[in-house]
Design a protein around this motif. Structure first.
Motif, PDB file in Angstrom:
ATOM      1  N   MET A  62       3.138 -11.397   5.938  1.00 16.99           N
ATOM      2  CA  MET A  62       2.264 -10.387   6.070  1.00 16.99           C
ATOM      3  C   MET A  62       2.679  -9.975   7.764  1.00 16.99           C
ATOM      4  SD  MET A  62      -1.545 -10.334   4.510  1.00 16.99           S
ATOM      5  CE  MET A  62      -1.680 -10.809   2.836  1.00 16.99           C
ATOM      6  N   SER A  63       3.776  -9.791   7.887  1.00 19.48           N
ATOM      7  CA  SER A  63       4.114  -8.616   9.590  1.00 19.48           C
ATOM      8  C   SER A  63       4.533  -8.051   9.732  1.00 19.48           C
ATOM      9  CB  SER A  63       5.422 -10.456   9.717  1.00 19.48           C
ATOM     10  OG  SER A  63       6.248  -9.299   8.659  1.00 19.48           O
ATOM     11  N   GLU A  64       4.719  -6.609   7.939  1.00 22.72           N
ATOM     12  CA  GLU A  64       4.759  -6.020   7.817  1.00 22.72           C
ATOM     13  C   GLU A  64       3.692  -4.686   7.347  1.00 22.72           C
ATOM     14  OE1 GLU A  64       7.421  -5.885   3.832  1.00 22.72           O
ATOM     15  OE2 GLU A  64       9.259  -5.689   5.847  1.00 22.72           O
ATOM     16  N   THR A  65       3.885  -3.487   8.269  1.00 16.78           N
ATOM     17  CA  THR A  65       2.720  -2.655   7.641  1.00 16.78           C
ATOM     18  C   THR A  65       2.694  -1.765   6.482  1.00 16.78           C
ATOM     19  OG1 THR A  65       2.147  -2.600  10.434  1.00 16.78           O
ATOM     20  CG2 THR A  65       1.540  -0.669   8.836  1.00 16.78           C
ATOM     21  N   ILE A  66       1.930  -1.899   6.260  1.00 19.19           N
ATOM     22  CA  ILE A  66       2.256  -1.083   4.567  1.00 19.19           C
ATOM     23  C   ILE A  66       1.627   0.577   4.649  1.00 19.19           C
ATOM     24  CG2 ILE A  66       2.320  -3.427   3.402  1.00 19.19           C
ATOM     25  CD1 ILE A  66       0.019  -3.254   2.512  1.00 19.19           C
ATOM     26  N   PHE A  67       1.772   0.972   3.813  1.00 19.65           N
ATOM     27  CA  PHE A  67       0.653   2.399   3.841  1.00 19.65           C
ATOM     28  C   PHE A  67       1.715   2.602   2.523  1.00 19.65           C
ATOM     29  CE2 PHE A  67       5.481   3.235   5.290  1.00 19.65           C
ATOM     30  CZ  PHE A  67       5.773   4.429   4.096  1.00 19.65           C
ATOM     31  N   ALA A  68       0.570   3.803   1.793  1.00 18.91           N
ATOM     32  CA  ALA A  68       0.627   4.281   0.195  1.00 18.91           C
ATOM     33  C   ALA A  68      -0.662   5.230   0.452  1.00 18.91           C
ATOM     34  CB  ALA A  68       0.070   3.383  -0.425  1.00 18.91           C
ATOM     35  N   PRO A  69      -0.757   5.708  -0.706  1.00 24.83           N
ATOM     36  CA  PRO A  69      -1.496   7.340  -1.116  1.00 24.83           C
ATOM     37  C   PRO A  69      -3.065   6.407  -1.513  1.00 24.83           C
ATOM     38  CG  PRO A  69       0.606   8.296  -1.486  1.00 24.83           C
ATOM     39  CD  PRO A  69       1.128   6.329  -1.081  1.00 24.83           C
ATOM     40  N   SER A  70      -3.756   6.638  -1.465  1.00 18.63           N
ATOM     41  CA  SER A  70      -4.915   6.040  -1.848  1.00 18.63           C
ATOM     42  C   SER A  70      -5.734   7.262  -2.547  1.00 18.63           C
ATOM     43  CB  SER A  70      -5.859   5.365  -0.697  1.00 18.63           C
ATOM     44  OG  SER A  70      -5.466   3.952  -0.695  1.00 18.63           O
ATOM     45  N   SER A  71      -5.471   7.810  -2.714  1.00 13.31           N
ATOM     46  CA  SER A  71      -6.012   8.677  -4.160  1.00 13.31           C
ATOM     47  C   SER A  71      -4.734   9.014  -5.381  1.00 13.31           C
ATOM     48  CB  SER A  71      -6.855  10.567  -3.085  1.00 13.31           C
ATOM     49  OG  SER A  71      -5.204  11.230  -2.501  1.00 13.31           O
ATOM     50  N   GLY A  72      -5.505  10.076  -6.139  1.00 16.51           N
ATOM     51  CA  GLY A  72      -4.624  10.368  -6.783  1.00 16.51           C
ATOM     52  C   GLY A  72      -3.338  10.952  -6.717  1.00 16.51           C
ATOM     53  N   ALA A  73      -2.612  10.935  -7.780  1.00 16.72           N
ATOM     54  CA  ALA A  73      -1.144  11.619  -7.508  1.00 16.72           C
ATOM     55  C   ALA A  73      -1.473  13.383  -8.628  1.00 16.72           C
ATOM     56  CB  ALA A  73      -0.175  11.325  -8.876  1.00 16.72           C
TER      57      ALA A  73
ATOM     58  N   GLY B 137      -7.888  18.843  -3.601  1.00 18.07           N
ATOM     59  CA  GLY B 137      -7.609  19.280  -2.095  1.00 18.07           C
ATOM     60  C   GLY B 137      -7.807  18.974  -1.144  1.00 18.07           C
ATOM     61  N   VAL B 138      -8.035  17.677  -1.046  1.00 16.54           N
ATOM     62  CA  VAL B 138      -7.625  16.641  -0.511  1.00 16.54           C
ATOM     63  C   VAL B 138      -6.937  14.803  -1.160  1.00 16.54           C
ATOM     64  CG1 VAL B 138      -8.915  14.374   0.655  1.00 16.54           C
ATOM     65  CG2 VAL B 138      -9.511  16.903   1.652  1.00 16.54           C
ATOM     66  N   SER B 139      -5.972  14.774  -0.214  1.00 12.01           N
ATOM     67  CA  SER B 139      -5.324  13.151  -0.206  1.00 12.01           C
ATOM     68  C   SER B 139      -5.504  12.189   0.047  1.00 12.01           C
ATOM     69  CB  SER B 139      -3.895  13.693  -0.742  1.00 12.01           C
ATOM     70  OG  SER B 139      -4.202  14.478  -1.598  1.00 12.01           O
ATOM     71  N   VAL B 140      -5.993  10.728   0.185  1.00 13.04           N
ATOM     72  CA  VAL B 140      -6.123  10.207   1.649  1.00 13.04           C
ATOM     73  C   VAL B 140      -4.529   8.992   1.350  1.00 13.04           C
ATOM     74  CG1 VAL B 140      -7.744   8.056   1.852  1.00 13.04           C
ATOM     75  CG2 VAL B 140      -8.709  10.104   1.076  1.00 13.04           C
ATOM     76  N   LEU B 141      -3.972   8.801   2.463  1.00 16.30           N
ATOM     77  CA  LEU B 141      -3.166   7.537   2.980  1.00 16.30           C
ATOM     78  C   LEU B 141      -3.451   7.074   3.844  1.00 16.30           C
ATOM     79  CD1 LEU B 141      -1.647  10.285   1.903  1.00 16.30           C
ATOM     80  CD2 LEU B 141       0.423   9.530   3.266  1.00 16.30           C
ATOM     81  N   ARG B 142      -3.014   5.412   3.496  1.00 23.46           N
ATOM     82  CA  ARG B 142      -4.257   4.598   3.835  1.00 23.46           C
ATOM     83  C   ARG B 142      -2.965   3.828   4.093  1.00 23.46           C
ATOM     84  NH1 ARG B 142      -7.401   1.296   0.356  1.00 23.46           N
ATOM     85  NH2 ARG B 142      -9.425   2.314   0.807  1.00 23.46           N
ATOM     86  N   ILE B 143      -3.081   3.182   5.787  1.00 24.90           N
ATOM     87  CA  ILE B 143      -1.922   2.342   6.707  1.00 24.90           C
ATOM     88  C   ILE B 143      -2.595   1.249   6.798  1.00 24.90           C
ATOM     89  CG2 ILE B 143      -0.365   2.101   8.375  1.00 24.90           C
ATOM     90  CD1 ILE B 143      -0.847   5.353   8.749  1.00 24.90           C
ATOM     91  N   SER B 144      -2.244  -0.065   6.459  1.00 20.32           N
ATOM     92  CA  SER B 144      -2.915  -1.577   6.404  1.00 20.32           C
ATOM     93  C   SER B 144      -1.974  -2.113   7.414  1.00 20.32           C
ATOM     94  CB  SER B 144      -3.303  -2.138   5.708  1.00 20.32           C
ATOM     95  OG  SER B 144      -4.262  -3.175   6.383  1.00 20.32           O
TER      96      SER B 144
END
Length: 445
Positions: free
Chosen positions: A1-12, A16-23
């Motif tokens: 788990m040393s890598e930081t991951i990211f991806a859209p969390s809202s629908g493709a 109006g708004v899109s949510v991107l998550r980074i962890s």
């Protein structure tokens, strides 16, 4: 788990708004690279301008949320970016994140997998979250929320705690045979084990309901060729799902559509026309369609037998009717049926063309579905086959406890029951399950 991951969390797609998550450990560094600022006050939305870390180009202005670990969904440092939902905006920010050191796109279920590994969710709660994301009806939503909120997990953990206590008592009688232990200790343990076993059997009795609610009931529309089955499917679906033609035998395969009846999920299946015992299929394709129709009739939870009111019903097809069958006289706009019976079976007169009798049919189907799920209340139920198998294994082990000739054997059966229960919530022996379960998730969850 040393890598930081990211991806859209809202629908493709455009929104109006899109949510991107980074962890991950580099989440705050990634945020600083995009905004040029330190993370804002935790859990407070802050407006920020996002720039490309290399070129400095403005990518978007949006809201930033900062969740420092361990007080986050994954237990790690988490950033949420609430951006404008255009494809170009989302794509440019994802591209910028992908060029940062130790930042990689998330695989399906990666965020929830990290939440599980951090102890934020157990395996049953993870599955409840997956069910909540895919819930199509109110009843599915309620069941998924109960599981996500730990309803099933608490029940399993209560059983585990009680069994562990009885195992400890049993171990005491084994390890200290010469000590003066209470004489009723073994009897009290057996009584509590019997009580747990009864509770397990009760839950196993409702397991089918929980699984069917999660997957949806299946209703097969059956009947002879050209009885109007496809027209009825289209009427119930309120859209053109199946091809309708004057030519008999248009439907050669099973055509399915999902419906919401009184908040419960249902799959309607239009099947190929059946022929009586004296009739023969016209060609091999039709014969295969009939075989599939009969197969669906066997597996369906309910059956709709549809007959043409202008023709004589084929009794061979009528023999498929059972307690979970509704019989319909279709095309009553062409031939009035009075009284509405077929060979002493009560039949519902309707016209898929004009809509006559359709509300009554929907009410009848809804009542049948509600009756099937009437046992679903506020108590947690088993929603997956793996839950059922684990509880069955635990129950069988408890069945053996009272019949063993040696306390050592009874103790081993208690351990088997505890391990089986542990698999439900993910406490033991779950590595072989994890990839299968988390693969069901979408990217960004």
């Amino acid at each position: 788990m040393s890598e930081t991951i990211f991806a859209p969390s809202s629908g493709a797609g455009r929104a109006g708004v899109s949510v991107l998550r980074i962890s991950g450990s580099q989440a705050s560094t990634a945020l600083q690279s995009l905004t040029g600022q330190l993370p804002p006050t935790p859990r407070r939305a802050t407006l920020a301008a996002l720039h490309d870390p290399d070129s400095g180009e403005l990518l978007d202005r949006g809201l930033v949320l900062w969740f420092p670990g361990p007080a986050s969904f994954t237990g790690e440092d988490v950033v949420e970016l609430h951006l404008h939902g255009g494809r170009a905006v989302v794509s440019s920010v994802l591209d910028a994140l992908g060029r940062l050191p130790d930042c990689v796109p998330a695989e399906p279920g990666a965020f929830t997998r990290r939440a599980f590994d951090a102890g934020k969710l157990d395996l049953a709660e993870v599955e409840g979250l997956a069910d909540l994301i895919t819930a199509e009806t109110a009843a599915q939503r309620r069941q998924a929320l109960r599981q996500l909120d730990g309803g099933l997990s608490k029940r399993i953990e209560q059983w585990q705690a009680r069994l562990a206590r009885q195992l400890a008592h049993l171990e005491a009688t084994i390890d200290f045979p010469d000590e003066e232990l209470p004489t009723d200790l073994e009897m009290a343990a057996l009584n509590d084990i019997s009580s747990i076993r009864s509770e397990m059997r009760q839950d196993l009795g409702s397991a089918d309901i929980g699984e069917r609610l999660r997957e949806g009931l299946e209703i097969a529309i059956l009947g002879p060729p050209n009885a109007g089955k496809s027209s009825l499917l289209n009427s119930l679906a309120k859209r053109e799902v199946a091809i309708v033609a004057e030519t008999a035998g248009t439907t050669r395969d099973v055509v399915e559509v999902r419906l919401d009846l009184q908040g419960y999920p249902v799959t309607l299946a239009d099947t190929a026309g059946l022929r009586g015992a004296q009739s023969e299929a016209l060609d091999p394709v039709e014969a295969e369609g009939i075989r599939r129709s009969l197969e669906r009739a066997q597996s369906a939870d309910f059956k709709l037998l549809v007959f043409d009111a202008t023709l004589r019903p084929e009794l061979d097809i009528l023999s498929l009717a059972d307690a979970n069958t509704l019989i319909c006289w279709n095309k009553v706009d062409l031939a009035e049926v009075d009284p509405p019976t077929i060979a002493n079976h009560t039949a519902l007169p309707l016209s898929a063309m004009t809509g006559k009798g359709l509300p009554e049919l929907i009410d009848a189907l809804s009542n049948a579905v509600v009756q099937r799920f009437s046992e679903v209340g506020s108590e947690p139920v088993l929603t997956r086959a793996r839950h059922r198998r684990a509880i069955e294994e635990a129950s069988a082990a408890l069945d053996r406890v009272a019949t063993q000739s040696l306390p050592e054997l009874s103790a081993e059966d208690l351990r088997i029951a505890l391990r089986a229960l542990g698999r439900v919530v993910g406490r033991v022996d779950v590595e072989d399950l994890l990839d299968v379960i988390f693969r069901e998730f979408c990217i960004g969850k």
